[in-house]
Write a protein that holds these residues in place. Structure first.
Motif, PDB file in Angstrom:
ATOM      1  N   LYS A   1       6.075  -7.487   3.175  1.00  0.00           N
ATOM      2  CA  LYS A   1       6.606  -8.330   2.448  1.00  0.00           C
ATOM      3  C   LYS A   1       7.101  -7.963   1.112  1.00  0.00           C
ATOM      4  CE  LYS A   1       3.043 -11.955   3.836  1.00  0.00           C
ATOM      5  NZ  LYS A   1       2.210 -12.790   3.693  1.00  0.00           N
ATOM      6  N   ALA A   2       6.469  -7.007   0.672  1.00  0.00           N
ATOM      7  CA  ALA A   2       7.257  -6.510  -0.844  1.00  0.00           C
ATOM      8  C   ALA A   2       7.657  -5.111  -0.459  1.00  0.00           C
ATOM      9  CB  ALA A   2       5.935  -6.385  -1.954  1.00  0.00           C
TER      10      ALA A   2
ATOM     11  N   ASP B   1       9.497  -5.445  -6.438  1.00  0.00           N
ATOM     12  CA  ASP B   1       8.701  -6.273  -5.651  1.00  0.00           C
ATOM     13  C   ASP B   1       6.969  -5.961  -5.844  1.00  0.00           C
ATOM     14  OD1 ASP B   1      10.695  -7.549  -4.342  1.00  0.00           O
ATOM     15  OD2 ASP B   1      10.364  -5.994  -2.309  1.00  0.00           O
ATOM     16  N   TRP B   2       6.690  -4.747  -5.907  1.00  0.00           N
ATOM     17  CA  TRP B   2       5.337  -4.392  -6.318  1.00  0.00           C
ATOM     18  C   TRP B   2       4.906  -4.896  -7.766  1.00  0.00           C
ATOM     19  CZ3 TRP B   2       6.575   1.363  -4.754  1.00  0.00           C
ATOM     20  CH2 TRP B   2       7.245   1.422  -3.450  1.00  0.00           C
TER      21      TRP B   2
ATOM     22  N   GLU C   1       4.239  -8.375  -7.734  1.00  0.00           N
ATOM     23  CA  GLU C   1       3.024  -8.835  -7.143  1.00  0.00           C
ATOM     24  C   GLU C   1       1.982  -8.566  -8.259  1.00  0.00           C
ATOM     25  OE1 GLU C   1       2.579  -6.776  -2.539  1.00  0.00           O
ATOM     26  OE2 GLU C   1       2.102  -5.578  -4.360  1.00  0.00           O
TER      27      GLU C   1
END
Length: 309
Positions: free
Chosen positions: A238-239, A244-245, A248
């Motif tokens: 998904k990431a 993205d990380w 999160e």
């Protein structure tokens, strides 16, 4: 007084560090590095080992490995683990030559967290933050004109910064009435694990342990890889980018570190009025940290394979 979040005892060995503390303890960075090293195919490991021979601290690491005589710990793996801590070490090493490689703002991205709706806003320093630092590592490791020492330095930074971006409090700064300029990722917000207040950031830094023994962290890494196999981590699909990380991590900071709470209750601004907390906080935070470490190890291995061919 409004209810404040509070935090149970993690370890008596946690210390309070001025200004910005370092992401994960050195032990935590070694755990993540060990996971990644074990995930690398032999061909990639050999290339990584060769690159790190040009690192400015390589000779020192070789000497330490020889002196300590670590059982069942190869020089190559030891160097990789030591490289994971180096960007933090040079922040302390005033006056030394390697200090010229220090990038103190690369260790975090301060997404502002504004209760209670927590609107997504960009970090304030896009040309000098954690995401920028990872991008510079990627760029230099792919640059055929970069010197061997530069490649070794940026590989060391990549190992370290991928760990940093998975520490939730390196992806945020709480902004509210108590902290109108932000709490610096929990560095200005105090919690009370026992009889003495410590920083929220320090609490999270220590969740992956504090041992300086690399073999201890290798055993821990193997345990994490066993307990968190790739197939159990849907986040990997998904990431897929450093941004993205970081997002999160921002969300985890909201949900798990700050518990989505309104903490304008007057506590948390000093050791003396450090906040208290729910009894299950430490256990849940530990589980979150181990999940983040597993993700970091796999993602770091994937990054290295992508960049070093």
């Amino acid at each position: 007084m409004k209810k404040c979040i509070c935090f149970a005892i993690l370890t008596a060995s946690m210390c309070i560090v001025p200004v910005r503390t370092f992401a994960w303890s050195g032990a935590g960075h070694m755990v993540i590095a060990a996971e990644a090293y074990h995930e690398l195919p032999e061909r990639t490991r050999s290339k990584v080992d060769e690159i790190l021979k040009a690192h400015p601290d390589y000779a020192k690491w070789v000497a330490t490995h020889s002196k300590e005589k670590f059982a069942d710990l190869s020089l190559s793996e030891y160097v990789f683990l030591r490289a994971s801590k180096w960007p933090d070490e040079i922040r302390r090493a005033k006056g030394q030559g390697s200090r010229s490689y220090d990038h103190p703002h690369w260790h975090y991205v301060d997404y502002p967290l504004k209760p209670t709706k927590f609107p997504l806003e960009p970090g304030p320093s896009p040309k000098d933050d954690l995401l920028y630092g990872i991008a510079q590592c990627e760029k230099n490791l792919c640059d055929s004109k970069a010197s061997p020492e530069e490649k070794a330095v940026y590989l060391s930074y990549l190992i370290h910064l991928v760990g940093d971006v998975h520490q939730p409090l390196h992806c945020c700064s709480l902004v509210n009435e108590t902290y109108p300029n932000g709490d610096k990722g929990g560095n200005d917000f105090y919690v009370k694990p026992g009889n003495k207040g410590i920083k929220l950031h320090s609490f999270w830094d220590g969740l992956l342990g504090t041992s300086s023994k690399p073999q201890t962290q290798i055993y821990y890494a193997i345990e994490l890889l066993h307990d968190h196999p790739r197939k159990s981590l849907p986040e990997l699909a998904k990431a897929t980018t450093p941004k993205d990380w970081s997002l999160e991590g921002r969300q985890i900071a909201i949900d798990k570190a700050y518990l989505r709470a309104d903490i304008n209750g007057g506590c948390g601004t000093s050791e003396q009025n450090a906040c208290e907390l729910p009894s299950n906080y430490t256990k849940e935070a530990k589980a979150v940290a181990e999940n983040r470490a597993a993700l970091a190890g796999y993602r770091l291995a994937d990054e290295i394979q992508m960049l070093i061919k």
